[in-house]
Write a protein that holds these residues in place. Structure first.
Motif, PDB file in Angstrom:
ATOM      1  N   LEU A 107       1.164  -1.278  -0.341  1.00 46.79           N
ATOM      2  CA  LEU A 107       0.522   0.331   0.237  1.00 46.79           C
ATOM      3  C   LEU A 107       1.111   1.330   0.053  1.00 46.79           C
ATOM      4  CD1 LEU A 107      -3.170  -0.736   2.265  1.00 46.79           C
ATOM      5  CD2 LEU A 107      -2.929  -0.687   0.109  1.00 46.79           C
ATOM      6  N   ARG A 108       2.069   0.947   0.320  1.00 49.04           N
ATOM      7  CA  ARG A 108       2.740   2.541   0.458  1.00 49.04           C
ATOM      8  C   ARG A 108       3.103   2.503  -1.122  1.00 49.04           C
ATOM      9  NH1 ARG A 108       6.323   0.354   4.016  1.00 49.04           N
ATOM     10  NH2 ARG A 108       4.859   1.011   5.785  1.00 49.04           N
ATOM     11  N   LEU A 109       3.874   1.986  -1.347  1.00 52.83           N
ATOM     12  CA  LEU A 109       4.703   1.990  -2.843  1.00 52.83           C
ATOM     13  C   LEU A 109       3.349   2.106  -3.671  1.00 52.83           C
ATOM     14  CD1 LEU A 109       6.146  -1.083  -3.407  1.00 52.83           C
ATOM     15  CD2 LEU A 109       7.420   0.998  -3.915  1.00 52.83           C
ATOM     16  N   HIS A 113       3.630   5.757  -5.683  1.00 50.03           N
ATOM     17  CA  HIS A 113       3.571   6.017  -7.547  1.00 50.03           C
ATOM     18  C   HIS A 113       2.383   6.081  -8.015  1.00 50.03           C
ATOM     19  CE1 HIS A 113       8.154   4.432  -7.359  1.00 50.03           C
ATOM     20  NE2 HIS A 113       7.194   4.228  -6.068  1.00 50.03           N
ATOM     21  N   ASN A 114       1.294   6.515  -6.968  1.00 51.41           N
ATOM     22  CA  ASN A 114       0.316   7.350  -7.093  1.00 51.41           C
ATOM     23  C   ASN A 114      -0.442   6.276  -8.727  1.00 51.41           C
ATOM     24  OD1 ASN A 114      -2.072   8.829  -7.718  1.00 51.41           O
ATOM     25  ND2 ASN A 114      -1.787   9.906  -9.519  1.00 51.41           N
ATOM     26  N   LEU A 115      -0.585   4.606  -8.023  1.00 49.48           N
ATOM     27  CA  LEU A 115      -0.720   3.108  -8.157  1.00 49.48           C
ATOM     28  C   LEU A 115      -2.129   3.043  -7.671  1.00 49.48           C
ATOM     29  CD1 LEU A 115       2.739   2.558  -9.686  1.00 49.48           C
ATOM     30  CD2 LEU A 115       1.524   2.880 -11.304  1.00 49.48           C
ATOM     31  N   LYS A 116      -2.635   2.300  -9.168  1.00 55.11           N
ATOM     32  CA  LYS A 116      -3.959   1.198  -8.052  1.00 55.11           C
ATOM     33  C   LYS A 116      -3.187  -0.583  -7.674  1.00 55.11           C
ATOM     34  CE  LYS A 116      -7.019   4.470 -10.008  1.00 55.11           C
ATOM     35  NZ  LYS A 116      -7.575   5.100  -9.122  1.00 55.11           N
ATOM     36  N   LEU A 117      -3.734  -0.926  -6.877  1.00 57.23           N
ATOM     37  CA  LEU A 117      -3.714  -2.750  -6.569  1.00 57.23           C
ATOM     38  C   LEU A 117      -4.495  -2.895  -6.806  1.00 57.23           C
ATOM     39  CD1 LEU A 117      -2.471  -3.666  -3.408  1.00 57.23           C
ATOM     40  CD2 LEU A 117      -0.634  -3.880  -5.067  1.00 57.23           C
ATOM     41  N   VAL A 118      -4.321  -4.709  -7.992  1.00 59.28           N
ATOM     42  CA  VAL A 118      -5.435  -5.245  -8.970  1.00 59.28           C
ATOM     43  C   VAL A 118      -4.457  -6.652  -8.524  1.00 59.28           C
ATOM     44  CG1 VAL A 118      -5.901  -6.140 -11.019  1.00 59.28           C
ATOM     45  CG2 VAL A 118      -5.431  -3.429 -10.525  1.00 59.28           C
TER      46      VAL A 118
END
Length: 273
Positions: A107-109, A113-118
Protein backbone atom coordinates in the motif's frame (compact mmCIF):
# COMPACT_ATOMS: atom_id res chain seq x y z
CA UNK A 1 -32.96 -43.68 71.65
CA UNK A 2 -30.96 -45.65 69.11
CA UNK A 3 -33.82 -45.50 66.62
CA UNK A 4 -34.04 -41.72 66.99
CA UNK A 5 -30.32 -41.28 66.27
CA UNK A 6 -30.50 -43.47 63.18
CA UNK A 7 -33.45 -41.48 61.80
CA UNK A 8 -31.64 -38.17 62.42
CA UNK A 9 -28.55 -39.39 60.55
CA UNK A 10 -30.65 -40.51 57.54
CA UNK A 11 -32.42 -37.12 57.34
CA UNK A 12 -29.10 -35.30 57.49
CA UNK A 13 -27.64 -37.51 54.73
CA UNK A 14 -30.67 -36.82 52.52
CA UNK A 15 -30.33 -33.04 52.99
CA UNK A 16 -26.60 -33.19 52.14
CA UNK A 17 -27.32 -35.20 48.99
CA UNK A 18 -29.91 -32.65 47.82
CA UNK A 19 -27.49 -29.78 48.48
CA UNK A 20 -24.75 -31.46 46.46
CA UNK A 21 -27.11 -32.04 43.52
CA UNK A 22 -28.36 -28.46 43.65
CA UNK A 23 -24.84 -27.05 43.65
CA UNK A 24 -23.74 -29.39 40.81
CA UNK A 25 -26.60 -28.52 38.42
CA UNK A 26 -26.50 -24.85 39.38
CA UNK A 27 -22.82 -24.65 38.35
CA UNK A 28 -23.54 -26.52 35.13
CA UNK A 29 -26.34 -24.12 34.16
CA UNK A 30 -24.12 -21.11 34.85
CA UNK A 31 -21.30 -22.45 32.62
CA UNK A 32 -23.57 -23.34 29.71
CA UNK A 33 -25.29 -19.92 29.84
CA UNK A 34 -21.95 -18.10 29.67
CA UNK A 35 -20.84 -20.14 26.66
CA UNK A 36 -24.06 -19.53 24.74
CA UNK A 37 -25.07 -23.19 24.96
CA UNK A 38 -28.63 -24.35 25.52
CA UNK A 39 -28.75 -27.95 26.69
CA UNK A 40 -31.82 -29.58 28.20
CA UNK A 41 -30.38 -31.87 30.85
CA UNK A 42 -33.44 -33.01 32.75
CA UNK A 43 -35.81 -35.63 31.42
CA UNK A 44 -38.86 -36.65 33.42
CA UNK A 45 -40.15 -40.18 32.94
CA UNK A 46 -43.92 -40.05 32.41
CA UNK A 47 -44.52 -43.11 34.57
CA UNK A 48 -45.40 -41.78 38.07
CA UNK A 49 -44.19 -44.97 39.59
CA UNK A 50 -40.62 -44.28 38.54
CA UNK A 51 -38.20 -41.66 39.74
CA UNK A 52 -36.86 -38.73 37.76
CA UNK A 53 -33.86 -39.53 35.58
CA UNK A 54 -31.22 -36.90 34.91
CA UNK A 55 -28.98 -36.85 31.84
CA UNK A 56 -27.00 -34.51 29.60
CA UNK A 57 -28.13 -34.02 25.99
CA UNK A 58 -25.99 -32.98 23.04
CA UNK A 59 -25.39 -29.21 23.44
CA UNK A 60 -26.50 -26.76 20.78
CA UNK A 61 -24.09 -23.88 20.32
CA UNK A 62 -25.20 -20.58 18.83
CA UNK A 63 -21.66 -19.19 18.60
CA UNK A 64 -20.06 -18.88 15.13
CA UNK A 65 -17.83 -21.90 14.62
CA UNK A 66 -15.95 -20.99 11.47
CA UNK A 67 -14.32 -17.82 10.33
CA UNK A 68 -15.84 -16.27 7.23
CA UNK A 69 -13.69 -16.52 4.16
CA UNK A 70 -13.04 -13.29 2.25
CA UNK A 71 -15.34 -12.71 -0.70
CA UNK A 72 -13.81 -13.34 -4.09
CA UNK A 73 -13.54 -10.29 -6.31
CA UNK A 74 -14.75 -11.35 -9.73
CA UNK A 75 -14.47 -8.05 -11.58
CA UNK A 76 -11.06 -6.97 -12.82
CA UNK A 77 -10.09 -3.66 -11.29
CA UNK A 78 -8.58 -1.85 -8.35
CA UNK A 79 -9.08 -3.52 -4.97
CA UNK A 80 -8.51 -0.25 -3.13
CA UNK A 81 -7.07 -0.72 0.37
CA UNK A 82 -9.27 -3.67 1.37
CA UNK A 83 -6.80 -6.56 1.20
CA UNK A 84 -7.64 -9.62 3.34
CA UNK A 85 -4.15 -11.14 3.05
CA UNK A 86 -1.09 -10.20 5.09
CA UNK A 87 1.64 -11.31 2.66
CA UNK A 88 1.34 -10.57 -1.06
CA UNK A 89 3.37 -11.25 -4.18
CA UNK A 90 3.67 -7.92 -5.99
CA UNK A 91 4.23 -7.25 -9.70
CA UNK A 92 5.01 -3.69 -10.74
CA UNK A 93 3.38 -1.71 -13.57
CA UNK A 94 6.02 -2.93 -16.04
CA UNK A 95 5.21 -6.60 -15.35
CA UNK A 96 8.33 -7.23 -13.26
CA UNK A 97 8.12 -9.21 -10.03
CA UNK A 98 8.95 -7.35 -6.81
CA UNK A 99 8.73 -10.50 -4.70
CA UNK A 100 6.72 -11.10 -1.54
CA UNK A 101 5.98 -8.24 0.82
CA UNK A 102 3.65 -7.20 3.60
CA UNK A 103 0.41 -5.57 2.48
CA UNK A 104 1.38 -2.39 4.35
CA UNK A 105 4.51 -2.09 2.17
CA UNK A 106 2.43 -2.76 -0.96
CA UNK A 107 0.00 0.00 0.00
CA UNK A 108 2.91 2.33 0.66
CA UNK A 109 4.27 1.67 -2.86
CA UNK A 110 0.82 2.24 -4.30
CA UNK A 111 0.53 5.63 -2.60
CA UNK A 112 4.09 6.72 -3.45
CA UNK A 113 3.72 6.07 -7.18
CA UNK A 114 0.01 6.98 -7.42
CA UNK A 115 -0.89 3.50 -8.69
CA UNK A 116 -3.66 1.01 -8.04
CA UNK A 117 -3.51 -2.57 -6.76
CA UNK A 118 -5.23 -5.23 -8.87
CA UNK A 119 -5.73 -8.87 -7.87
CA UNK A 120 -4.36 -11.20 -10.55
CA UNK A 121 -4.32 -14.66 -8.93
CA UNK A 122 -5.97 -15.49 -5.62
CA UNK A 123 -5.69 -19.29 -5.49
CA UNK A 124 -1.92 -19.27 -4.90
CA UNK A 125 0.22 -18.72 -1.83
CA UNK A 126 0.82 -15.84 -1.49
CA UNK A 127 -1.86 -14.21 -3.71
CA UNK A 128 -0.54 -12.22 -6.68
CA UNK A 129 -1.32 -8.50 -6.97
CA UNK A 130 -0.13 -6.03 -9.59
CA UNK A 131 0.47 -2.31 -9.41
CA UNK A 132 -1.19 -0.70 -12.42
CA UNK A 133 -2.11 2.72 -13.73
CA UNK A 134 -5.71 3.64 -14.41
CA UNK A 135 -5.03 3.49 -18.16
CA UNK A 136 -3.57 -0.03 -17.88
CA UNK A 137 -6.62 -1.20 -15.96
CA UNK A 138 -8.95 0.32 -18.56
CA UNK A 139 -7.10 -1.32 -21.46
CA UNK A 140 -7.08 -4.70 -19.71
CA UNK A 141 -10.81 -4.43 -19.01
CA UNK A 142 -11.44 -3.77 -22.71
CA UNK A 143 -9.34 -6.80 -23.69
CA UNK A 144 -11.20 -9.05 -21.27
CA UNK A 145 -14.56 -7.77 -22.49
CA UNK A 146 -13.60 -8.50 -26.11
CA UNK A 147 -12.35 -11.95 -25.17
CA UNK A 148 -15.54 -12.71 -23.27
CA UNK A 149 -17.63 -11.48 -26.18
CA UNK A 150 -15.69 -13.67 -28.63
CA UNK A 151 -15.97 -16.75 -26.41
CA UNK A 152 -19.73 -16.24 -26.03
CA UNK A 153 -20.29 -16.46 -29.78
CA UNK A 154 -21.64 -19.66 -31.26
CA UNK A 155 -19.32 -22.13 -32.91
CA UNK A 156 -18.02 -21.67 -36.42
CA UNK A 157 -20.49 -22.37 -39.20
CA UNK A 158 -19.42 -24.73 -41.96
CA UNK A 159 -21.15 -24.76 -45.33
CA UNK A 160 -20.80 -27.54 -47.89
CA UNK A 161 -20.81 -27.73 -51.66
CA UNK A 162 -20.57 -30.84 -53.78
CA UNK A 163 -20.39 -31.18 -57.56
CA UNK A 164 -18.78 -33.11 -60.39
CA UNK A 165 -15.60 -32.25 -62.27
CA UNK A 166 -17.77 -32.15 -65.41
CA UNK A 167 -19.52 -29.04 -64.12
CA UNK A 168 -20.27 -26.36 -66.70
CA UNK A 169 -18.30 -23.12 -66.65
CA UNK A 170 -21.31 -20.98 -65.73
CA UNK A 171 -22.30 -23.33 -62.92
CA UNK A 172 -18.74 -23.28 -61.56
CA UNK A 173 -18.77 -19.47 -61.55
CA UNK A 174 -22.07 -19.49 -59.66
CA UNK A 175 -20.75 -21.89 -57.05
CA UNK A 176 -17.53 -19.89 -56.72
CA UNK A 177 -19.55 -16.73 -56.05
CA UNK A 178 -21.50 -18.62 -53.39
CA UNK A 179 -18.22 -19.72 -51.81
CA UNK A 180 -16.93 -16.12 -51.83
CA UNK A 181 -20.17 -14.95 -50.16
CA UNK A 182 -19.79 -17.51 -47.36
CA UNK A 183 -16.11 -16.70 -46.93
CA UNK A 184 -16.95 -13.02 -46.46
CA UNK A 185 -19.21 -14.07 -43.60
CA UNK A 186 -16.20 -15.96 -42.20
CA UNK A 187 -17.82 -19.37 -42.61
CA UNK A 188 -15.80 -22.47 -43.30
CA UNK A 189 -16.65 -23.96 -46.68
CA UNK A 190 -16.18 -27.65 -47.40
CA UNK A 191 -15.94 -28.37 -51.13
CA UNK A 192 -16.29 -31.93 -52.42
CA UNK A 193 -15.66 -32.77 -56.08
CA UNK A 194 -16.33 -36.09 -57.77
CA UNK A 195 -14.11 -36.99 -60.70
CA UNK A 196 -16.37 -37.64 -63.69
CA UNK A 197 -15.32 -40.40 -66.05
CA UNK A 198 -16.23 -38.36 -69.14
CA UNK A 199 -14.45 -35.22 -67.92
CA UNK A 200 -11.00 -34.13 -69.05
CA UNK A 201 -10.63 -31.71 -66.11
CA UNK A 202 -8.84 -33.06 -63.05
CA UNK A 203 -10.72 -32.39 -59.81
CA UNK A 204 -7.54 -31.04 -58.12
CA UNK A 205 -7.22 -28.41 -60.87
CA UNK A 206 -10.75 -27.26 -60.02
CA UNK A 207 -9.76 -26.86 -56.37
CA UNK A 208 -6.89 -24.57 -57.42
CA UNK A 209 -9.16 -22.54 -59.70
CA UNK A 210 -11.67 -21.97 -56.92
CA UNK A 211 -8.96 -20.87 -54.49
CA UNK A 212 -7.43 -18.57 -57.11
CA UNK A 213 -10.80 -16.86 -57.59
CA UNK A 214 -11.18 -16.14 -53.86
CA UNK A 215 -7.46 -15.80 -53.08
CA UNK A 216 -7.90 -12.21 -51.89
CA UNK A 217 -9.93 -13.39 -48.89
CA UNK A 218 -9.64 -17.17 -48.47
CA UNK A 219 -7.05 -19.85 -47.92
CA UNK A 220 -7.02 -23.58 -47.24
CA UNK A 221 -7.98 -24.77 -43.79
CA UNK A 222 -7.62 -28.30 -45.11
CA UNK A 223 -5.78 -28.78 -48.38
CA UNK A 224 -7.34 -30.87 -51.18
CA UNK A 225 -7.06 -34.60 -50.63
CA UNK A 226 -8.68 -37.77 -51.89
CA UNK A 227 -11.14 -39.19 -49.38
CA UNK A 228 -11.97 -42.16 -51.57
CA UNK A 229 -11.38 -43.26 -55.11
CA UNK A 230 -12.62 -40.61 -57.51
CA UNK A 231 -13.62 -38.11 -54.81
CA UNK A 232 -11.62 -35.26 -53.29
CA UNK A 233 -12.38 -32.61 -50.70
CA UNK A 234 -10.96 -29.46 -49.12
CA UNK A 235 -12.02 -26.84 -46.58
CA UNK A 236 -11.64 -23.12 -47.21
CA UNK A 237 -11.56 -20.44 -44.53
CA UNK A 238 -11.31 -16.68 -44.29
CA UNK A 239 -7.77 -15.33 -43.94
CA UNK A 240 -6.75 -13.64 -40.71
CA UNK A 241 -5.83 -9.95 -40.65
CA UNK A 242 -2.14 -10.85 -40.58
CA UNK A 243 -2.52 -13.18 -43.56
CA UNK A 244 -4.47 -10.52 -45.49
CA UNK A 245 -1.73 -7.97 -44.87
CA UNK A 246 0.93 -10.42 -46.07
CA UNK A 247 -1.13 -11.24 -49.18
CA UNK A 248 -1.69 -7.58 -50.03
CA UNK A 249 2.01 -6.86 -49.55
CA UNK A 250 2.98 -9.76 -51.82
CA UNK A 251 0.50 -8.63 -54.50
CA UNK A 252 1.85 -5.09 -54.33
CA UNK A 253 5.40 -6.29 -54.78
CA UNK A 254 4.29 -8.55 -57.62
CA UNK A 255 2.53 -5.69 -59.43
CA UNK A 256 5.53 -3.44 -58.88
CA UNK A 257 7.83 -6.04 -60.43
CA UNK A 258 5.52 -6.51 -63.42
CA UNK A 259 5.31 -2.77 -64.01
CA UNK A 260 9.07 -2.45 -63.76
CA UNK A 261 9.61 -5.24 -66.28
CA UNK A 262 7.06 -3.66 -68.59
CA UNK A 263 8.81 -0.29 -68.45
CA UNK A 264 12.15 -1.90 -69.20
CA UNK A 265 10.69 -3.74 -72.20
CA UNK A 266 9.17 -0.50 -73.46
CA UNK A 267 12.48 1.37 -73.11
CA UNK A 268 14.38 -1.35 -74.92
CA UNK A 269 11.88 -1.25 -77.80
CA UNK A 270 12.30 2.50 -78.09
CA UNK A 271 16.10 2.30 -78.46
CA UNK A 272 17.39 3.00 -82.02
CA UNK A 273 18.09 -0.09 -84.01
Amino acid sequence: MTTFCVMKLLCQATRNEKGYAKRFFGTLLTQTTQKGIFSPFCMVVPDPGKTTVFGLAQPFCTAEKSRREPKRKTAFGSVGRRIPYRILHIINQDGESLGNMHRADALRLMDQHNLKLVLLRENVEPPVYRLMTGQQIHEEQLKRAEKKKASSKTGLVQKELSFSSAIAKNDLETKTKQIAHWIEKKYHVKVTIRQAEDSNTDMFILFDRILETVSDKATYLSKPKAIKEGTGTCILRHMSDKELQAYQKAEKQKNSTVNQDGNEDQKSSELPQ
